[in-house]
Design a protein around this motif. Structure first.
Motif, PDB file in Angstrom:
ATOM      1  N   LYS A 106      -8.348  -6.969  -1.270  1.00 15.60           N
ATOM      2  CA  LYS A 106      -7.159  -7.426  -1.512  1.00 15.60           C
ATOM      3  C   LYS A 106      -5.979  -7.007  -0.721  1.00 15.60           C
ATOM      4  CE  LYS A 106      -8.554  -9.142  -4.732  1.00 15.60           C
ATOM      5  NZ  LYS A 106      -8.957  -8.528  -6.136  1.00 15.60           N
ATOM      6  N   LEU A 107      -6.116  -5.862   0.512  1.00 17.61           N
ATOM      7  CA  LEU A 107      -5.145  -5.394   1.401  1.00 17.61           C
ATOM      8  C   LEU A 107      -5.226  -5.874   2.380  1.00 17.61           C
ATOM      9  CD1 LEU A 107      -4.296  -2.143  -0.507  1.00 17.61           C
ATOM     10  CD2 LEU A 107      -2.324  -3.910  -0.701  1.00 17.61           C
ATOM     11  N   ASN A 219      -0.921  -2.785  -5.204  1.00 20.92           N
ATOM     12  CA  ASN A 219       0.020  -2.659  -3.884  1.00 20.92           C
ATOM     13  C   ASN A 219       0.186  -1.874  -2.589  1.00 20.92           C
ATOM     14  OD1 ASN A 219       1.108  -0.149  -4.448  1.00 20.92           O
ATOM     15  ND2 ASN A 219       1.655  -0.952  -6.515  1.00 20.92           N
ATOM     16  N   THR A 220       0.706  -2.187  -2.153  1.00 19.66           N
ATOM     17  CA  THR A 220       0.425  -1.529  -0.596  1.00 19.66           C
ATOM     18  C   THR A 220       0.619  -0.084  -0.839  1.00 19.66           C
ATOM     19  OG1 THR A 220       3.317  -1.830  -0.175  1.00 19.66           O
ATOM     20  CG2 THR A 220       1.484  -3.560   0.482  1.00 19.66           C
ATOM     21  N   ALA A 223      -2.732   1.477  -0.479  1.00 25.92           N
ATOM     22  CA  ALA A 223      -3.298   1.280   1.023  1.00 25.92           C
ATOM     23  C   ALA A 223      -3.766   2.687   1.382  1.00 25.92           C
ATOM     24  CB  ALA A 223      -3.199   0.474   1.987  1.00 25.92           C
ATOM     25  N   PRO A 243       0.524  -1.612   5.620  1.00 30.38           N
ATOM     26  CA  PRO A 243      -0.543  -2.131   4.722  1.00 30.38           C
ATOM     27  C   PRO A 243       0.824  -3.293   4.722  1.00 30.38           C
ATOM     28  CG  PRO A 243       1.180  -0.478   3.792  1.00 30.38           C
ATOM     29  CD  PRO A 243       1.341   0.644   5.187  1.00 30.38           C
ATOM     30  N   ASN A 245      -0.164  -6.719   1.929  1.00 27.64           N
ATOM     31  CA  ASN A 245      -1.041  -7.332   0.727  1.00 27.64           C
ATOM     32  C   ASN A 245      -1.547  -8.983   0.747  1.00 27.64           C
ATOM     33  OD1 ASN A 245       1.552  -8.928  -0.075  1.00 27.64           O
ATOM     34  ND2 ASN A 245       1.933  -7.411  -1.812  1.00 27.64           N
TER      35      ASN A 245
END
Length: 256
Positions: A106-107, A219-220, A223, A243, A245
């Motif tokens: 997801k990141l 969310n970032t 990360a 990072p 997304n």
């Protein structure tokens, strides 16, 4: 590019420790990197799930009841039982599948301009691939193979609530709770504080519906474990790996 992992960057192996978060293995895989695809960094966590009924440290009285105290100081009692044959195994399979799907891929991390070891030449140009954050959770059959031992309580009444925490889950936990607790295993804290106070779960401005708070979204800020692993494996600083997304296309630098 080579089609195999050569571990040029080594592997980050934390092993099994007496901690409740951030114990993991990680490695960088350049084998799929190209002018279209990313380098991958994978975090791997292995968990040994066991029946909480058999753990003397879990507070169960002689009637099979266990108590927990909520954030208001109120004590609650929940009736537990041994897991029926095969059900803990089935539960752990669902848990692993769901949480891996949630956290995996997801990141992304933007490769620092100064870091050139990922650079590759193809189609007459030099490219700098970015990094895709991957995640694997494995259920293992021996605590000697695990980063974490997780006790799982079987609750007789499906409507009962039992306050889970990072190393004690229960059969009534919702998928939202699963994902939140695995975030702790990866090394993530609550959004707003380092404790379990009510305000610890409050969202940080600009990052609503945080899965490490009361929400459901990645969310970032999440990360950080991949940033830390990337920095360790490449000899750089965590802050250099920015990072994102969404997919970060490799950067075309110049003609080869």
């Amino acid at each position: 590019m080579s089609s195999t992992i050569n571990f040029e960057h080594g592997a980050l192996i934390s092993g099994r420790k007496g901690r409740y978060s951030g114990v993991l293995d990680a490695f960088i895989d350049e084998s799929k990197a190209s002018h279209k695809n990313s380098v991958q960094i994978e975090i791997i966590i292995r968990v040994f799930f066991r029946d909480a009924w058999n753990n003397s440290k879990v507070n169960i009285d002689n009637k099979g009841k266990s108590k927990w105290t909520d954030t208001n100081g109120v004590t609650h009692w929940v009736e537990l039982a041994p897991w029926p044959k095969g059900k803990l195994h089935n539960w752990s399979k669902r848990f692993v599948s769901n949480t891996k799907k949630f956290w995996d891929g997801k990141l992304w991390l933007k490769t620092p301009k100064a870091y050139k070891k990922f650079n590759l030449q193809t189609k007459g140009y030099v490219y700098r691939p970015n990094v895709w954050c991957r995640f694997t959770l494995e259920s293992v059959q021996s605590r000697n193979l695990a980063h974490y031992d997780i006790d799982v309580a079987y609750i007789k009444d499906k409507d009962d609530f039992f306050r889970s925490h990072s190393v004690l889950y229960d059969s009534n936990d919702k998928q939202k709770t699963w994902r939140h607790e695995v975030g702790h295993l990866i090394g993530l804290a609550h959004p707003s504080a380092g404790n379990n106070s009510a305000h610890a779960y409050d969202d940080v401005p600009g990052y609503p519906d945080d899965a490490m708070g009361r929400g459901t979204k990645i969310n970032t800020l999440h990360a950080k474990p991949w940033q830390a692993a990337c920095a360790w494996l490449t000899g750089t600083k965590r802050s250099q790996w920015i990072p994102a997304n969404s997919f970060q296309k490799p950067k075309r630098l110049r003609k080869a």
